[in-house]
Design an enzyme around this catalytic site. Sequence first.
Site, PDB file in Angstrom:
ATOM      1  N   ASP A  20      43.987  45.612  37.732  1.00  0.00           N
ATOM      2  CA  ASP A  20      42.395  45.751  37.939  1.00  0.00           C
ATOM      3  C   ASP A  20      41.531  45.431  36.436  1.00  0.00           C
ATOM      4  O   ASP A  20      41.433  46.164  35.633  1.00  0.00           O
ATOM      5  CB  ASP A  20      41.937  47.035  38.317  1.00  0.00           C
ATOM      6  N   GLU A  57      31.627  44.994  35.918  1.00  0.00           N
ATOM      7  CA  GLU A  57      31.798  45.295  37.276  1.00  0.00           C
ATOM      8  C   GLU A  57      31.906  46.813  37.626  1.00  0.00           C
ATOM      9  O   GLU A  57      31.466  47.466  38.331  1.00  0.00           O
ATOM     10  CB  GLU A  57      33.286  44.571  37.875  1.00  0.00           C
TER      11      GLU A  57
END
Length: 370
Positions: A20, A57
């Site tokens: 991620d 993000e």
Amino acid sequence: GQRYVILGNHRDAWTFGAADPNSGTAAMIELAQRFSMLQKQGWRPRRTIIFCSWDAEEYGLTGSTEWVEENREMLSTRAVAYLNIDVSVVGPVLLPSTTPQLDELLLETIKLVQDPDNSSQTVYDSWVKANASPKIQRLGNGGSDYAAFVQHVGIPSTNLIFGEGPGYPVYHSLYDDFVWVEKFADPGFRRHVAAASIWGIMALRLADEEIIPFDYMSYTTELEAYTKVVEKETEGTTVSCSPLYNSIRALKKAATKVNSERKDIQRELSSKQLSKDSMRIRGLNDRLMQAERAFTNREGIFKQAWYKHLIYGPSEQNDWDTASYPGIADAIATARSSNTSASWKLVQHEVHRVARAVAQASAVLSGSLT
Ligand SMILES: *[C@@H]1O[C@H](CO)[C@@H](O)[C@H](O)[C@H]1NC(C)=O
Ligand SMILES: *[C@@H]1O[C@H](CO)[C@@H](O)[C@H](O)[C@H]1NC(C)=O
């Protein structure tokens, strides 16, 4: 071209971020390289492909949200689709999410790509085997950078993950590093290749096909299912779901009409009766692209005005789970706790708003507005 197919992935990470977001970033770099090789061989996509590398993000989808807000008008008039990848690989099973007009394209694509763990079957086969009832997830939550595209502007979108189920053990931790990915998430890195392949094929078809590969039939099935839930949740109250059912019927008619128009155009194209630049194709594509926008409303959803999409958005009850009809859901929750006739009228008002949006989408799709 004047129309955009947008691919995005974030680059910020909590710590090492091997899965991620770097499992997705690897796919994006690979695709950029492959597309540039195609370009050197003379390929020119019919529509412009934009690669986006988002920052922040993890701080609340900040980078993508700022960009979408700043470019709202441009995106609203020109964006065909947004294809997101965040975490692309943390396990063996595909967990796809789309807005429903992209279901068919997704299914066709995963029937072409080899299962990374078993070369005698496709990703589609393994997806079906892994799930008692295989389901494509929707994009009403705040899980990644698709949120602003879908929920603020109404752009058809997808998100792809290979995983095990919801979550994975090293999520947002110091252990999300290369060793974990190499040993556990994807020994041999074949799942990474499959993720990039699915993403790339979908992008190529969206960018190149004369007629944008959207099918709105799946949308009508989804809307019917959500409406049944609302009907059940409002049993014994004054709320009626008939306006919604009526508008869904109209959408089904429009989707059927568009699908047969597509077949006609494809036939005429293959027999050279029609030029690739025909205004008829352009008109059909604009309707396919704009129909999703019609699900948005300038005033936004009940109590959360920034969220413009009346079908997919976070409900105030739960900001994380995928919600459908978030405005209706929140109005029902409010009415349940107060149980006044005024509060149930507000639910009916929300049902009407969604029904109008669905009716508008069917008008856009069938071309009765132009
Ligand atoms: C691989 O796929 C084939 C064809 O679907 C199936 O028969 C076989 O059992 C699979 N192998 C494993 C190890 O799952
Ligand atoms: C809500 O109000 C209606 C009508 O006043 C009543 O019949 C019903 O029992 C109430 N429901 C609850 C859960 O209090």
